[in-house]
Design a protein around this motif. Structure first.
Motif, short mmCIF file in Angstrom:
data_model
loop_
_atom_site.label_atom_id
_atom_site.label_comp_id
_atom_site.label_asym_id
_atom_site.label_seq_id
_atom_site.Cartn_x
_atom_site.Cartn_y
_atom_site.Cartn_z
N ASP A 4 41.83 51.44 47.26
CA ASP A 4 43.10 50.71 47.29
C ASP A 4 43.01 49.64 48.38
O ASP A 4 43.59 49.77 49.45
N ASN A 5 42.23 48.60 48.07
CA ASN A 5 42.09 47.47 48.99
C ASN A 5 41.65 46.24 48.20
O ASN A 5 41.56 46.29 46.98
N GLU A 6 41.38 45.14 48.89
CA GLU A 6 41.04 43.89 48.21
C GLU A 6 39.81 43.99 47.31
O GLU A 6 39.65 43.19 46.40
N SER A 8 39.18 46.18 45.05
CA SER A 8 39.52 46.57 43.68
C SER A 8 40.84 45.98 43.18
O SER A 8 41.21 46.21 42.03
N TRP A 9 41.53 45.24 43.97
CA TRP A 9 42.79 44.64 43.53
C TRP A 9 42.52 43.50 42.54
O TRP A 9 41.54 42.78 42.65
N ASP A 11 43.89 39.95 41.18
CA ASP A 11 44.79 38.84 41.46
C ASP A 11 45.27 38.29 40.11
O ASP A 11 44.62 37.45 39.50
N TRP A 12 46.40 38.79 39.64
CA TRP A 12 46.88 38.43 38.32
C TRP A 12 47.25 36.96 38.22
O TRP A 12 47.25 36.40 37.13
#
Length: 169
Positions: A4-6, A8-9, A11-12
Motif C-alpha cells: 500500500d504505497n506508490e 502499487s498505486w 494514477d487513474w
C-alpha cells in the motif's frame, strides 16, 4: 502487488495516457484464457507423444534445431524458441473428455540486436501466424494482415522481444 504505497498505486488520472498498454494486456490475457495449452495444470513431460514424433514441449535454438545440453550451458546464448503442443495436454475437461488446443511457437529474443529465427521442420507445423509481437504491441493482428512463416522459413524478431505464433496447419 500487496504494497500500500506508490509502488502499487494506480494514477487513474494518467491511466488514459496508457490505454495502449491496457489494450495489449487485455489481448494477452484473452489469449491465455482462450487457450488451455497456456494453462496446463500438470508439468510438461518433454517426451514424444504416442503416435507422433513431436513432444508436448520442445526447446529449440534460433536455427530451429532442438536445444542440446551444450546449448543450455552456453553463456552467450540469449535467444530460443519454445514449442507448445496443443495435442499434448494431459488433463480432461468437466465431461471427462480430452482437452486439445492449437499449438504455439514462442520465439524469445533476449539479445540486444534483431535476430532471425528459422522455423522448425514441418513435423511441428507447416505454417505459422504471428498472434503476438511485443515489438509491435499496437498492431491489431485481428485486423491487419498477419505475419506468417512456413516450416524451414525465417522470421525476424526485434531486439528484446517475444513473438507468439499459432500453427495454421
Amino acid at each position: 502487488y500487496c504494497q500500500d504505497n506508490e509502488l502499487s498505486w494506480v494514477d487513474w488520472d494518467r491511466a488514459r495516457d496508457f490505454e495502449h498498454l491496457t489494450d495489449f494486456v487485455t489481448r494477452i490475457s484473452a489469449l491465455r484464457r482462450e487457450h488451455p495449452v497456456f494453462r496446463r495444470r500438470r508439468f510438461f513431460q518433454g517426451r514424444l507423444l504416442r503416435g507422433s514424433h513431436v513432444e508436448d514441449i520442445a526447446w529449440l535454438q534460433p536455427s530451429g534445431e532442438p536445444m542440446t545440453d551444450e546449448d543450455w550451458d552456453n553463456g552467450y546464448a540469449k535467444s530460443l524458441a519454445v514449442f507448445l503442443n496443443g495435442s499434448g495436454i494431459p488433463e480432461l475437461d468437466q465431461r471427462g473428455e480430452r482437452i486439445t488446443d492449437d499449438s504455439f511457437l514462442i520465439l524469445l529474443n533476449g539479445h540486444h540486436e534483431t535476430l532471425t529465427f528459422t522455423m522448425p521442420d514441418a513435423g511441428y507445423g507447416e505454417a505459422w501466424n504471428v498472434v503476438v509481437d511485443t515489438a509491435a504491441p499496437l498492431l491489431d493482428l485481428a485486423v491487419d494482415e498477419p505475419r506468417s512463416a512456413k516450416a524451414g522459413g525465417e522470421i525476424v524478431a526485434e531486439a528484446r522481444s517475444v513473438l507468439v505464433l499459432r500453427r495454421a496447419f
